[in-house]
Every structure is written in structure tokens, then in C-alpha cells.
Design an enzyme around this catalytic site. Structure first.
Site, PDB file in Angstrom:
ATOM      1  N   LYS A  70      35.299  32.861  31.297  1.00  9.44           N
ATOM      2  CA  LYS A  70      36.875  33.553  31.933  1.00  9.44           C
ATOM      3  C   LYS A  70      37.106  34.931  31.467  1.00  9.44           C
ATOM      4  O   LYS A  70      38.131  35.327  31.825  1.00  9.44           O
ATOM      5  CB  LYS A  70      37.951  32.686  31.235  1.00  9.44           C
ATOM      6  N   SER A  97      42.504  29.363  38.993  1.00  6.77           N
ATOM      7  CA  SER A  97      43.611  30.615  38.482  1.00  6.77           C
ATOM      8  C   SER A  97      44.050  31.373  39.698  1.00  6.77           C
ATOM      9  O   SER A  97      43.646  31.264  40.804  1.00  6.77           O
ATOM     10  CB  SER A  97      42.450  31.646  38.029  1.00  6.77           C
ATOM     11  N   TYR A 100      33.953  36.724  38.169  1.00  6.34           N
ATOM     12  CA  TYR A 100      34.886  35.518  37.701  1.00  6.34           C
ATOM     13  C   TYR A 100      35.704  34.998  38.866  1.00  6.34           C
ATOM     14  O   TYR A 100      35.682  33.640  38.931  1.00  6.34           O
ATOM     15  CB  TYR A 100      35.532  35.969  36.490  1.00  6.34           C
ATOM     16  N   LYS A 156      35.920  31.093  40.877  1.00  4.64           N
ATOM     17  CA  LYS A 156      36.962  30.157  41.004  1.00  4.64           C
ATOM     18  C   LYS A 156      37.249  29.681  42.519  1.00  4.64           C
ATOM     19  O   LYS A 156      37.494  28.434  42.861  1.00  4.64           O
ATOM     20  CB  LYS A 156      38.256  30.708  40.611  1.00  4.64           C
TER      21      LYS A 156
HETATM   22  N1  UFG Z   1      47.081  44.468  29.378  1.00  2.47           N
HETATM   23  C1  UFG Z   1      47.327  45.749  28.792  1.00  2.47           C
HETATM   24  N2  UFG Z   1      46.683  46.024  27.571  1.00  2.47           N
HETATM   25  C2  UFG Z   1      45.698  45.121  27.113  1.00  2.47           C
HETATM   26  C3  UFG Z   1      45.578  43.940  27.771  1.00  2.47           C
HETATM   27  C4  UFG Z   1      46.268  43.630  28.854  1.00  2.47           C
HETATM   28  O1  UFG Z   1      48.031  46.560  29.086  1.00  2.47           O
HETATM   29  O2  UFG Z   1      45.193  45.449  26.128  1.00  2.47           O
HETATM   30  C5  UFG Z   1      47.829  44.370  30.671  1.00  2.47           C
HETATM   31  C6  UFG Z   1      46.776  44.030  31.879  1.00  2.47           C
HETATM   32  O3  UFG Z   1      46.735  45.390  32.550  1.00  2.47           O
HETATM   33  C7  UFG Z   1      47.660  43.342  32.939  1.00  2.47           C
HETATM   34  C8  UFG Z   1      48.397  42.184  31.792  1.00  2.47           C
HETATM   35  O4  UFG Z   1      48.496  42.997  30.554  1.00  2.47           O
HETATM   36  O5  UFG Z   1      48.809  44.043  33.554  1.00  2.47           O
HETATM   37  C9  UFG Z   1      48.197  41.141  31.627  1.00  2.47           C
HETATM   38  O6  UFG Z   1      46.488  41.274  31.329  1.00  2.47           O
HETATM   39  P1  UFG Z   1      45.663  39.690  30.945  1.00  2.47           P
HETATM   40  O7  UFG Z   1      44.194  40.377  30.655  1.00  2.47           O
HETATM   41  O8  UFG Z   1      46.306  39.113  29.703  1.00  2.47           O
HETATM   42  O9  UFG Z   1      45.781  38.903  32.164  1.00  2.47           O
HETATM   43  P2  UFG Z   1      45.239  39.199  33.780  1.00  2.47           P
HETATM   44  O10 UFG Z   1      46.492  39.006  34.447  1.00  2.47           O
HETATM   45  O11 UFG Z   1      44.466  40.288  33.755  1.00  2.47           O
HETATM   46  O12 UFG Z   1      44.561  37.946  33.717  1.00  2.47           O
HETATM   47  C10 UFG Z   1      44.795  36.982  34.795  1.00  2.47           C
HETATM   48  C11 UFG Z   1      44.006  35.803  34.378  1.00  2.47           C
HETATM   49  C12 UFG Z   1      42.677  35.676  34.724  1.00  2.47           C
HETATM   50  C13 UFG Z   1      42.341  36.127  35.896  1.00  2.47           C
HETATM   51  C14 UFG Z   1      43.191  37.577  36.143  1.00  2.47           C
HETATM   52  C15 UFG Z   1      43.038  38.139  37.712  1.00  2.47           C
HETATM   53  O13 UFG Z   1      43.922  35.447  32.814  1.00  2.47           O
HETATM   54  O14 UFG Z   1      42.148  34.597  34.644  1.00  2.47           O
HETATM   55  O15 UFG Z   1      44.438  37.274  35.822  1.00  2.47           O
HETATM   56  O16 UFG Z   1      43.901  38.664  37.921  1.00  2.47           O
HETATM   57  F1  UFG Z   1      41.342  36.422  36.511  1.00  2.47           F
END
Ligand code: UFG
Length: 340
Positions: free
Chosen positions: A85, A125, A150, A154
Site C-alpha cells: 500500500k 481506496s 498502487y 485498486k
Molecule cells: N502529508 C504531509 N507530510 C507527511 C505525510 C503526509 O504533509 O509527512 C500530507 C500529504 O501531503 C497529504 C496528507 O498529509 O496531504 C495525507 O497524506 P497520507 O500519506 O497520510 O495519505 P494520502 O491521502 O496520501 O493517502 C491516501 C490513502 C492511500 C491512497 C492515497 C491516494 O492512504 O491509500 O490517498 O491519494 F492511495
């Protein structure tokens, strides 16, 4: 529905779902080779449940091994969590993702068909909505070109389930599109176990607050959102786990063939900076952070329309973002306590 095989049951969402299955009177049987988990999850489950759920430490993509488990257990259904993931890793190693995520579902469906198991719940997702500008997204929003391998796995797996339910009129499939699962069980006996540097926001926040990371980088402050940081729909993992139990109950009431999709989110969007600020407020700790550049592949905003899950499944979230952030911190502290 009584006995359910939970592939990836030692993972973050899988382990919390095992707890809720037992609470609902069902018997989870875990199939997990622990490649992305640890034995401590099983001890944590034993602490909550009074005993460890049965575990088969095998790869569910291994047809022979998975076949033996299904033959022995004769389950009523399967919840298929097991998958890789990490979005970034899928870009650098796409074949790992195509091979494992798609291959494991092919095997799971083949083995189910061989043994007449007719119910499957699949972990999808919100990534399938891509960079939708039409928010909140409903289950009928278009599935857009995936930004990562990834995300593409899905989409392919959803399509595979749809095609399989057409070819097998006795099959019932429920596709659950998760938004951003966070938090941990309130007992702090189980939670998320990121391997190495966390990719996701909340595990990074808890590690930064605990002093295990220098500082959080907020990826971008120039988005067209009120404070410039990205917006997501953060859902407590226990609420998410309960939705799986509800989905199984609902499936049992329906006639086959069935292939239905549900959004699992709260319906509320929160920005990265709002999450950081609320975390500091509810836990009384500082989160050191800097503003950095945007992260490649991030969408500006994403949150769920939850009407279908509420009206059809009769499920909605019960825990707030503050609850999630409190439980995430409690879990981080429990982990730190273990390491002392
Ligand atoms: N973020 C930060 N700093 C970090 C980590 C994340 O600012 O160190 C921000 C990201 O830019 C984003 C938000 O926090 O805006 C959430 O990020 P995550 O990585 O926690 O989650 P995502 O929204 O990127 O991930 C989700 C799902 C995945 C999916 C993805 C697709 O967890 O399964 O959305 O957009 F693939």
C-alpha cells in the site's frame, strides 16, 4: 455469516476488524505471512479478545497454501485486506504491486470458487477517484486515471470483482473505498506499525511528537484550500473496522449476484495543518514541523459523500477527529513504553 477468513488480518485495518468481528459474534481466521506486521499484533489481539485468533502464516497469493486453509476452515466469507500500500514504492517498484495486489486477488477468488465460498469484502481506496474536483465524491463519481501503480491495482481489482460477479451469479462482493484511516484501538493494544519512515501523515506526526523524527514536513501550503495545505477525510480505524462487520451483515440479507461499492469516510475534510493543530491541542504536545514543497501525486482535496453507506448499510462514523488523534498518540506512547 459466522466464520470469516481475514487476509492481512495482522495489519492495521485487518487487526481492528478482527476485534469487531469477534464483538459481533463472528470468528475471524487470519491469513497473513506477517511480511508487513509483527507478532506483537497477535499479542495485542489476545489482550483485547482474551485469546489469539487463529493465524495461518502463509501468503494468500500462494494457491496451494491458501487452498489448504480454505478447505480446512470452510469459511462463510473472506475479507481481503492483504496488499502492498505504499504509493511511492509502487512508482519505484510497479511489478511488486501488480504482481502482489492483483495476483493475490486472482488466487483468493479462484480458491473461493473452488470451495464454493460466495462472499467477499474487498479493501479499496478513495484513490480510485483520482483528482476529482467534484467534492464530496459519491460512489457514482467517475473513476479517474490512477496517479500511481498502487492506485491502478485498486481499479483493476475492483474491475476484477465486477467481472467475476457477472460470470458467477452466486457471488456476492462488497467493495469498500477507504478514505484516510487513522487512530488506534482505544486500549492501545493494537495500532499502526509503520516500517521505517512513515509515509502517512498521522504516524509521522506521532513519531515527530515523540522525538523519533526531527520534524514533520507539511507537503505544500499553496493549494487552493483555506490554509493552503491538502484536505483529506480522516476516519477512525475502529469506525472503519465496524463498517466491515456491517457490510457482511448486509450481504447476508441480499440476493446474489451482488457487487456493490461503498465509500467509508466521515464526510468531513480536514487540512494537514488542522490535523497538526488539533493533535497538539488534544494531546498537549508539540509537533515540530516545517512547510515544504508539494509531494508528487498528491490531490488537493478529497472527502466522501457518506449517504449511501448511511442509508444502505446503516453505518456511519461515531468517533471524532479528536478521538482519532488521542488514540493515535496513546498508541505511540504504548509503543515507546514497549521499547524501554
Ligand atoms: N502529508 C504531509 N507530510 C507527511 C505525510 C503526509 O504533509 O509527512 C500530507 C500529504 O501531503 C497529504 C496528507 O498529509 O496531504 C495525507 O497524506 P497520507 O500519506 O497520510 O495519505 P494520502 O491521502 O496520501 O493517502 C491516501 C490513502 C492511500 C491512497 C492515497 C491516494 O492512504 O491509500 O490517498 O491519494 F492511495
Amino acid at each position: 455469516m459466522k466464520k470469516v477468513i481475514v487476509t492481512g488480518g495482522a495489519g492495521f485495518i485487518g487487526s481492528h476488524t478482527c476485534v469487531e468481528l469477534v464483538a459481533a459474534g463472528m470468528e475471524p481466521v487470519i491469513v497473513d505471512d506477517l511480511r508487513n506486521s509483527e507478532e506483537r499484533v497477535l499479542r495485542g489481539l489476545a489482550g483485547i479478545l482474551g485469546k489469539e485468533p487463529r493465524l495461518y502464516r502463509i501468503d494468500c497469493a500462494d494457491d496451494t497454501a491458501f487452498d489448504q486453509v480454505v478447505r480446512q476452515e470452510t469459511p462463510d466469507g473472506v475479507i481481503h485486506f492483504a496488499a502492498d500500500k505504499a504509493v511511492g514504492e509502487s512508482v519505484s517498484d510497479p511489478l511488486k504491486y501488480y504482481g502482489n495486489n492483483i495476483g493475490s486477488l486472482v488466487t483468493v477468488l479462484r480458491v473461493m470458487a473452488r470451495h464454493g465460498v460466495k462472499n467477499i469484502v474487498f479493501s479499496s481506496s478513495c484513490t480510485v477517484y483520482g483528482d476529482s474536483r467534484d467534492l464530496p465524491v459519491t460512489e457514482n463519481s467517475p473513476v479517474l486515471e490512477a496517479a500511481s501503480p498502487y492506485g491502478y491495482t485498486k481499479m483493476v481489482c475492483e474491475r476484477m470483482l465486477r467481472d467475476t460477479s457477472v460470470s458467477d451469479p452466486a457471488l456476492k462482493a462488497v467493495l469498500l473505498r477507504y478514505f484516510n484511516p487513522i487512530g488506534a484501538h482505544p486500549s492501545a493494544a493494537i495500532g499502526e506499525l509503520p516500517i521505517g519512515t512513515p509515509n502517512n501523515l498521522v504516524p509521522f506526526i506521532t513519531q515527530a511528537a515523540a522525538g523519533l523524527r526531527d520534524k514533520l514536513t507539511v507537503f505544500g501550503s499553496d493549494y487552493s484550500t483555506p490554509d493552503g495545505s491538502c484536505i483529506r477525510d480522516y476516519i477512525h480505524v475502529v469506525d472503519l473496522a465496524k463498517a466491515h462487520v456491517r457490510a457482511l451483515g448486509w450481504m447476508a440479507e441480499q440476493q446474489a449476484p451482488l457487487c456493490e461499492t461503498f465509500n467509508l469516510g466521515t464526510g468531513n475534510g480536514n487540512s494537514v495543518l488542522q490535523v497538526v493543530n488539533l493533535f497538539e491541542e488534544v494531546n498537549g504536545v508539540k509537533v515540530p514541523y516545517v512547510i515544504g514543497p508539494r509531494r508528487a501525486g498528491d490531490v488537493e482535496a478529497m472527502y466522501a459523500d457518506t449517504q449511501k453507506s448511511a442509508t444502505v448499510l446503516g453505518w456511519r462514523t461515531e468517533r471524532s477527529l479528536a478521538d482519532s488523534l488521542r488514540d493515535a498518540w496513546r498508541w505511540q506512547q504504548a509503543l515507546a513504553g514497549d521499547q524501554k
